[in-house]
Design a protein around this motif. Structure first.
Motif, PDB file in Angstrom:
ATOM      1  N   UNK A  69       0.839  -1.131   0.089  1.00 20.69           N
ATOM      2  CA  UNK A  69      -0.017  -0.368   0.609  1.00 20.69           C
ATOM      3  C   UNK A  69       0.730   1.290   0.421  1.00 20.69           C
ATOM      4  N   UNK A  70       1.221   2.505  -0.796  1.00 19.55           N
ATOM      5  CA  UNK A  70       1.734   3.196  -1.494  1.00 19.55           C
ATOM      6  C   UNK A  70       1.295   4.293  -0.564  1.00 19.55           C
ATOM      7  N   UNK A  71       1.710   4.775   0.641  1.00 22.29           N
ATOM      8  CA  UNK A  71       1.621   5.726   1.029  1.00 22.29           C
ATOM      9  C   UNK A  71       2.172   6.809   0.624  1.00 22.29           C
ATOM     10  N   UNK A  72       3.090   7.123  -0.533  1.00 23.43           N
ATOM     11  CA  UNK A  72       3.755   8.203  -1.261  1.00 23.43           C
ATOM     12  C   UNK A  72       4.168   8.260  -2.904  1.00 23.43           C
ATOM     13  N   UNK A  73       3.852   8.785  -3.653  1.00 18.55           N
ATOM     14  CA  UNK A  73       4.666   8.319  -4.893  1.00 18.55           C
ATOM     15  C   UNK A  73       5.436   9.187  -5.132  1.00 18.55           C
ATOM     16  N   UNK A  74       6.242   8.489  -5.610  1.00 16.86           N
ATOM     17  CA  UNK A  74       7.421   9.245  -5.382  1.00 16.86           C
ATOM     18  C   UNK A  74       8.515   9.170  -4.480  1.00 16.86           C
ATOM     19  N   UNK A  75       9.847  10.023  -3.867  1.00 10.88           N
ATOM     20  CA  UNK A  75      10.333  10.072  -2.838  1.00 10.88           C
ATOM     21  C   UNK A  75      10.961  10.673  -1.290  1.00 10.88           C
ATOM     22  N   UNK A  76      10.401  10.171  -0.538  1.00 11.91           N
ATOM     23  CA  UNK A  76      10.456  11.153   0.566  1.00 11.91           C
ATOM     24  C   UNK A  76      11.376  11.033   0.718  1.00 11.91           C
ATOM     25  N   UNK A  77      11.487  13.399   1.438  1.00 10.08           N
ATOM     26  CA  UNK A  77      12.740  13.747   1.361  1.00 10.08           C
ATOM     27  C   UNK A  77      12.828  14.089  -0.043  1.00 10.08           C
ATOM     28  N   UNK A  78      12.949  14.282  -1.614  1.00 14.00           N
ATOM     29  CA  UNK A  78      12.758  14.234  -2.775  1.00 14.00           C
ATOM     30  C   UNK A  78      11.739  15.260  -3.268  1.00 14.00           C
ATOM     31  N   UNK A  79      10.880  14.520  -3.640  1.00 10.67           N
ATOM     32  CA  UNK A  79       9.435  15.129  -4.945  1.00 10.67           C
ATOM     33  C   UNK A  79       8.756  14.022  -4.696  1.00 10.67           C
ATOM     34  N   UNK A  80       6.904  14.607  -3.953  1.00 11.12           N
ATOM     35  CA  UNK A  80       6.154  13.147  -3.768  1.00 11.12           C
ATOM     36  C   UNK A  80       5.174  13.825  -3.819  1.00 11.12           C
ATOM     37  N   UNK A  81       4.010  12.934  -4.450  1.00  9.10           N
ATOM     38  CA  UNK A  81       2.805  13.532  -4.340  1.00  9.10           C
ATOM     39  C   UNK A  81       2.423  12.383  -3.020  1.00  9.10           C
ATOM     40  N   UNK A 110      -7.620  -0.233   2.921  1.00 10.41           N
ATOM     41  CA  UNK A 110      -6.667   0.501   3.246  1.00 10.41           C
ATOM     42  C   UNK A 110      -7.492   1.497   3.827  1.00 10.41           C
ATOM     43  N   UNK A 111      -6.608   2.233   4.881  1.00  8.68           N
ATOM     44  CA  UNK A 111      -6.983   3.446   5.175  1.00  8.68           C
ATOM     45  C   UNK A 111      -5.907   4.701   5.688  1.00  8.68           C
ATOM     46  N   UNK A 112      -6.486   6.161   4.631  1.00  5.88           N
ATOM     47  CA  UNK A 112      -5.837   6.900   4.198  1.00  5.88           C
ATOM     48  C   UNK A 112      -5.253   7.917   5.933  1.00  5.88           C
ATOM     49  N   UNK A 113      -4.072   8.386   5.751  1.00  8.80           N
ATOM     50  CA  UNK A 113      -3.808   8.920   7.165  1.00  8.80           C
ATOM     51  C   UNK A 113      -3.196  10.609   7.002  1.00  8.80           C
ATOM     52  N   UNK A 137       4.701  13.256   5.939  1.00  7.01           N
ATOM     53  CA  UNK A 137       3.966  12.612   5.249  1.00  7.01           C
ATOM     54  C   UNK A 137       2.850  11.971   4.701  1.00  7.01           C
ATOM     55  N   UNK A 138       2.646  11.970   4.421  1.00 10.11           N
ATOM     56  CA  UNK A 138       0.835  10.955   4.209  1.00 10.11           C
ATOM     57  C   UNK A 138       0.995   9.377   4.755  1.00 10.11           C
ATOM     58  N   UNK A 139       0.085   8.924   5.695  1.00  8.30           N
ATOM     59  CA  UNK A 139       0.665   7.479   5.486  1.00  8.30           C
ATOM     60  C   UNK A 139      -0.805   6.474   5.660  1.00  8.30           C
ATOM     61  N   UNK A 140      -0.026   5.296   6.054  1.00  7.76           N
ATOM     62  CA  UNK A 140      -1.460   4.597   4.947  1.00  7.76           C
ATOM     63  C   UNK A 140      -1.965   3.313   6.076  1.00  7.76           C
ATOM     64  N   UNK A 141      -2.793   2.984   6.321  1.00  9.97           N
ATOM     65  CA  UNK A 141      -2.786   1.728   7.246  1.00  9.97           C
ATOM     66  C   UNK A 141      -3.476   0.252   6.284  1.00  9.97           C
TER      67      UNK A 141
END
Length: 196
Positions: A69-81, A110-113, A137-141
């Motif tokens: 389950x993706x929390x973000x698309x991209x790389x945390x600390x660099x560029x993400x959405x 999936x629950x998005x935080x 960054x966004x989180x996910x369960x």
């Protein structure tokens, strides 16, 4: 039944910083877990060799039931959405969590935080480290209702915020989401909370 949780650190070794899929598979195989929750998981990230780390872990445990389950698309600390609706970022580098089971899965949830609305100080070790202000960054369960020899079991994986107070809020949201699923329930993960 053996339950385990493992923060993968993007698959990097703590000794040499390299991502070696064989070494990762050996470490996960040694856990011999029936259910494994993974945090800081990369999928299709250049920094981890464009690997699907959840799939590597599932093969290492000979566990046919797994999901990333993706929390973000991209790389945390660099560029993400953040992800939008049911977008799973397929075909793009993603970062999130994984859940693996040797037991059949009846259903996934999936629950998005949301991320904390403020930057927070974090200590980063190393010569260029120190106290820095970071955006959350966004989180996910990711929860699965399992068919086990002892009956149904709900297992969830998450990696909560490092921001004090916000992580407790996310934990309450997680508990509310899990109450809608059959008991007994187990939450695994990196909760970033003090022991108390």
């Amino acid at each position: 039944m053996r339950l385990a949780t493992f923060n993968l650190l993007h698959g990097r070794s703590l000794t040499d910083g390299l991502v070696d899929p064989d070494r990762l598979a050996a470490a996960i195989g040694a856990l011999d877990a029936d259910v494994l929750a993974l945090q800081e998981v990369d999928r299709d990230q250049r920094r981890s060799g464009n690997l699907d780390l959840t799939a590597i872990a599932a093969r290492a445990l000979d566990a046919p039931h797994h999901r990333f389950a993706a929390a973000v698309v991209g790389t945390p600390g660099e560029r993400f959405r953040p992800l939008r609706h049911d977008d799973d970022g397929h075909g793009e580098p993603c970062y999130g969590i994984g859940l693996i089971s040797r037991h059949p899965v009846r259903s996934w949830q999936v629950t998005r935080l949301k991320p904390a609305p403020v930057r927070s100080p974090v200590y980063v070790p190393g010569p260029r480290g120190g106290l820095i202000l970071l955006h959350d960054e966004p989180r996910v369960v990711l929860a699965a209702v399992l068919d086990t020899p002892h009956g149904p079991l709900t297992v969830a994986a998450t990696h909560l915020s490092f921001v004090p107070g916000w992580n407790a809020r996310q934990l309450r949201q997680t508990v509310r989401a899990l109450r809608a699923l059959p008991g007994p329930r187990v939450l695994l993960g990196d909760l970033n909370l003090p022991a108390g």
